[in-house]
Design a protein around this motif. Sequence first.
Motif, PDB file in Angstrom:
ATOM      1  N   LYS A  71       0.839  -1.196   0.000  1.00 31.77           N
ATOM      2  CA  LYS A  71       0.000   0.000   0.000  1.00 31.77           C
ATOM      3  C   LYS A  71       0.868   1.238   0.000  1.00 31.77           C
ATOM      4  CE  LYS A  71      -4.094   1.890   2.344  1.00 31.77           C
ATOM      5  NZ  LYS A  71      -5.049   1.690   3.473  1.00 31.77           N
ATOM      6  N   ASP A  72       0.578   2.125  -0.957  1.00 30.78           N
ATOM      7  CA  ASP A  72       1.317   3.379  -1.047  1.00 30.78           C
ATOM      8  C   ASP A  72       0.806   4.356   0.008  1.00 30.78           C
ATOM      9  OD1 ASP A  72       3.066   5.232  -1.927  1.00 30.78           O
ATOM     10  OD2 ASP A  72       2.375   5.283  -3.995  1.00 30.78           O
ATOM     11  N   GLU A  73       1.576   5.413   0.235  1.00 32.17           N
ATOM     12  CA  GLU A  73       1.170   6.410   1.225  1.00 32.17           C
ATOM     13  C   GLU A  73      -0.143   7.098   0.837  1.00 32.17           C
ATOM     14  OE1 GLU A  73       4.390   9.103   1.644  1.00 32.17           O
ATOM     15  OE2 GLU A  73       5.680   7.684   2.712  1.00 32.17           O
ATOM     16  N   ASP A  74      -0.422   7.150  -0.470  1.00 30.00           N
ATOM     17  CA  ASP A  74      -1.649   7.808  -0.925  1.00 30.00           C
ATOM     18  C   ASP A  74      -2.863   6.876  -0.916  1.00 30.00           C
ATOM     19  OD1 ASP A  74      -1.216   6.138  -3.059  1.00 30.00           O
ATOM     20  OD2 ASP A  74      -0.729   7.717  -4.494  1.00 30.00           O
ATOM     21  N   GLY A  75      -2.666   5.633  -0.469  1.00 31.30           N
ATOM     22  CA  GLY A  75      -3.767   4.686  -0.379  1.00 31.30           C
ATOM     23  C   GLY A  75      -3.848   3.691  -1.510  1.00 31.30           C
ATOM     24  N   THR A  76      -3.131   3.934  -2.609  1.00 26.68           N
ATOM     25  CA  THR A  76      -3.132   2.997  -3.730  1.00 26.68           C
ATOM     26  C   THR A  76      -2.580   1.648  -3.278  1.00 26.68           C
ATOM     27  OG1 THR A  76      -2.794   4.814  -5.300  1.00 26.68           O
ATOM     28  CG2 THR A  76      -2.322   2.594  -6.077  1.00 26.68           C
ATOM     29  N   THR A  77      -3.327   0.588  -3.601  1.00 30.79           N
ATOM     30  CA  THR A  77      -2.940  -0.758  -3.164  1.00 30.79           C
ATOM     31  C   THR A  77      -2.688  -1.650  -4.372  1.00 30.79           C
ATOM     32  OG1 THR A  77      -4.299  -0.535  -1.168  1.00 30.79           O
ATOM     33  CG2 THR A  77      -3.661  -2.765  -1.810  1.00 30.79           C
ATOM     34  N   ILE A  78      -1.642  -2.455  -4.298  1.00 35.00           N
ATOM     35  CA  ILE A  78      -1.380  -3.445  -5.337  1.00 35.00           C
ATOM     36  C   ILE A  78      -1.340  -4.834  -4.697  1.00 35.00           C
ATOM     37  CG2 ILE A  78      -0.132  -1.856  -6.847  1.00 35.00           C
ATOM     38  CD1 ILE A  78       2.476  -3.118  -5.874  1.00 35.00           C
ATOM     39  N   GLU A  79      -1.782  -5.815  -5.463  1.00 39.34           N
ATOM     40  CA  GLU A  79      -1.808  -7.204  -4.984  1.00 39.34           C
ATOM     41  C   GLU A  79      -1.339  -8.122  -6.096  1.00 39.34           C
ATOM     42  OE1 GLU A  79      -4.923 -10.640  -3.307  1.00 39.34           O
ATOM     43  OE2 GLU A  79      -5.600  -8.576  -3.641  1.00 39.34           O
ATOM     44  N   LEU A  80      -0.501  -9.082  -5.745  1.00 37.31           N
ATOM     45  CA  LEU A  80      -0.002 -10.055  -6.715  1.00 37.31           C
ATOM     46  C   LEU A  80      -1.039 -11.155  -6.921  1.00 37.31           C
ATOM     47  CD1 LEU A  80       2.304 -11.069  -8.496  1.00 37.31           C
ATOM     48  CD2 LEU A  80       3.254 -12.226  -6.508  1.00 37.31           C
ATOM     49  N   LEU A  81      -1.526 -11.292  -8.167  1.00 33.30           N
ATOM     50  CA  LEU A  81      -2.541 -12.291  -8.484  1.00 33.30           C
ATOM     51  C   LEU A  81      -1.942 -13.554  -9.097  1.00 33.30           C
ATOM     52  CD1 LEU A  81      -5.369 -10.069 -10.057  1.00 33.30           C
ATOM     53  CD2 LEU A  81      -4.991 -10.671  -7.652  1.00 33.30           C
ATOM     54  N   LYS A  82      -0.911 -13.389  -9.920  1.00 34.60           N
ATOM     55  CA  LYS A  82      -0.252 -14.530 -10.547  1.00 34.60           C
ATOM     56  C   LYS A  82       1.238 -14.242 -10.651  1.00 34.60           C
ATOM     57  CE  LYS A  82      -3.967 -16.204 -13.652  1.00 34.60           C
ATOM     58  NZ  LYS A  82      -3.966 -17.645 -13.364  1.00 34.60           N
ATOM     59  N   ILE A  83       2.030 -15.293 -10.644  1.00 34.90           N
ATOM     60  CA  ILE A  83       3.471 -15.139 -10.840  1.00 34.90           C
ATOM     61  C   ILE A  83       4.021 -16.376 -11.533  1.00 34.90           C
ATOM     62  CG2 ILE A  83       3.966 -16.005  -8.510  1.00 34.90           C
ATOM     63  CD1 ILE A  83       6.499 -14.237  -8.544  1.00 34.90           C
ATOM     64  N   LYS A  84       4.927 -16.129 -12.476  1.00 34.05           N
ATOM     65  CA  LYS A  84       5.650 -17.202 -13.141  1.00 34.05           C
ATOM     66  C   LYS A  84       7.138 -16.905 -13.022  1.00 34.05           C
ATOM     67  CE  LYS A  84       6.626 -20.635 -15.985  1.00 34.05           C
ATOM     68  NZ  LYS A  84       6.408 -22.065 -15.631  1.00 34.05           N
ATOM     69  N   ASP A  85       7.830 -17.689 -12.202  1.00 37.43           N
ATOM     70  CA  ASP A  85       9.285 -17.549 -12.110  1.00 37.43           C
ATOM     71  C   ASP A  85       9.892 -18.260 -13.316  1.00 37.43           C
ATOM     72  OD1 ASP A  85       9.570 -16.055  -9.712  1.00 37.43           O
ATOM     73  OD2 ASP A  85       9.045 -17.857  -8.566  1.00 37.43           O
ATOM     74  N   VAL A  86      10.546 -17.502 -14.179  1.00 40.74           N
ATOM     75  CA  VAL A  86      11.025 -18.035 -15.453  1.00 40.74           C
ATOM     76  C   VAL A  86      12.520 -18.340 -15.404  1.00 40.74           C
ATOM     77  CG1 VAL A  86      11.217 -17.620 -17.928  1.00 40.74           C
ATOM     78  CG2 VAL A  86       9.219 -16.753 -16.677  1.00 40.74           C
ATOM     79  N   ASN A  87      13.336 -17.284 -15.270  1.00 40.65           N
ATOM     80  CA  ASN A  87      14.798 -17.420 -15.262  1.00 40.65           C
ATOM     81  C   ASN A  87      15.304 -18.231 -16.458  1.00 40.65           C
ATOM     82  OD1 ASN A  87      15.372 -15.919 -12.891  1.00 40.65           O
ATOM     83  ND2 ASN A  87      14.724 -17.654 -11.635  1.00 40.65           N
ATOM     84  N   GLN A  88      14.879 -17.812 -17.650  1.00 44.10           N
ATOM     85  CA  GLN A  88      15.299 -18.467 -18.884  1.00 44.10           C
ATOM     86  C   GLN A  88      15.906 -17.450 -19.836  1.00 44.10           C
ATOM     87  OE1 GLN A  88      12.209 -20.835 -20.677  1.00 44.10           O
ATOM     88  NE2 GLN A  88      11.781 -21.973 -18.804  1.00 44.10           N
ATOM     89  N   ASN A  89      16.885 -17.909 -20.598  1.00 43.93           N
ATOM     90  CA  ASN A  89      17.572 -17.043 -21.552  1.00 43.93           C
ATOM     91  C   ASN A  89      16.949 -17.138 -22.935  1.00 43.93           C
ATOM     92  OD1 ASN A  89      19.494 -16.279 -19.599  1.00 43.93           O
ATOM     93  ND2 ASN A  89      20.768 -18.063 -20.059  1.00 43.93           N
ATOM     94  N   VAL A  90      16.906 -16.001 -23.607  1.00 45.58           N
ATOM     95  CA  VAL A  90      16.470 -15.943 -24.997  1.00 45.58           C
ATOM     96  C   VAL A  90      17.596 -15.272 -25.769  1.00 45.58           C
ATOM     97  CG1 VAL A  90      14.731 -15.106 -26.613  1.00 45.58           C
ATOM     98  CG2 VAL A  90      14.066 -15.708 -24.271  1.00 45.58           C
ATOM     99  N   SER A  91      18.122 -15.944 -26.801  1.00 45.22           N
ATOM    100  CA  SER A  91      19.239 -15.401 -27.556  1.00 45.22           C
ATOM    101  C   SER A  91      18.744 -14.529 -28.706  1.00 45.22           C
ATOM    102  CB  SER A  91      20.111 -16.534 -28.109  1.00 45.22           C
ATOM    103  OG  SER A  91      21.166 -16.010 -28.887  1.00 45.22           O
ATOM    104  N   ILE A  92      19.186 -13.274 -28.694  1.00 45.49           N
ATOM    105  CA  ILE A  92      18.936 -12.361 -29.808  1.00 45.49           C
ATOM    106  C   ILE A  92      20.306 -11.794 -30.144  1.00 45.49           C
ATOM    107  CG2 ILE A  92      17.339 -10.582 -30.657  1.00 45.49           C
ATOM    108  CD1 ILE A  92      16.154 -10.701 -27.784  1.00 45.49           C
TER     109      ILE A  92
END
Length: 232
Positions: A71-92
């Motif tokens: 929660k921010d000082e101004d009252g704005t709230t964020i909540e984590l709904l989904k997460i995907k831990d990836v840690n994968q490399n993509v070569s470009i």
Amino acid sequence: MRKNLLFSLFALLIGGILMVGCSDEKVSNSEEKEEKATPAEQKKVSNEPESEPQKDENGNVVLTEVGHKAKDEDGTTIELLKIKDVNQNVSIAPIKLTIKNIKVIQMTNVSKTWEEFLLQYTNGTKLPEKLNYIQVIYTAENTEEKNIGWNGIQKIVTNTGEQLDASGNDIIWEENGFDGTFYGKTKHEGTIGVITKANPNELKNVKLIIGNTFNPDSYDDITPEQQTQFDF
């Protein structure tokens, strides 16, 4: 038919009790020892996260577990709904892109300041009470000494049919933002966030469209646009 089935089950239970009652004497005379019951493993049934969110070195709350809130000082709230831990490399080539994680985050009680900022990414329409966005955290590294241009992560395509502009509609402001060129063998740690209208429960996967690498002097392509998909 269901009443008859329930009655039959009830009758069987009653019959079992009566049978035990008639054989009390036999059981009491038995030399068999009754096994002592042991405690069952019990776990609290809850949708709450098992741990509290932590803060990074700058004092920012890091959401790492579904249900984590900040929660921010101004009252704005964020909540984590989904997460995907990836840690994968993509070569470009010659850029090595590492996707660290992908999150779906919900904002509520959005303050007036935040609302004015976010409206520019929603065509000026009123913000919903629950505003969701997809966040991607990554690192990109130039593996060569020469300067290399890179167009970054361009689009986020969802299984729900959205094609989101990750380049033009990124709501995450970075103090040390990437200007499109790696000056020698350098590394950039970045975060992008793009508003989605999709129902979070229906988000099953996202496809990242990754921009090409090019010679910053001649603008000739080195490695063409790439794409990769990750499932939640």
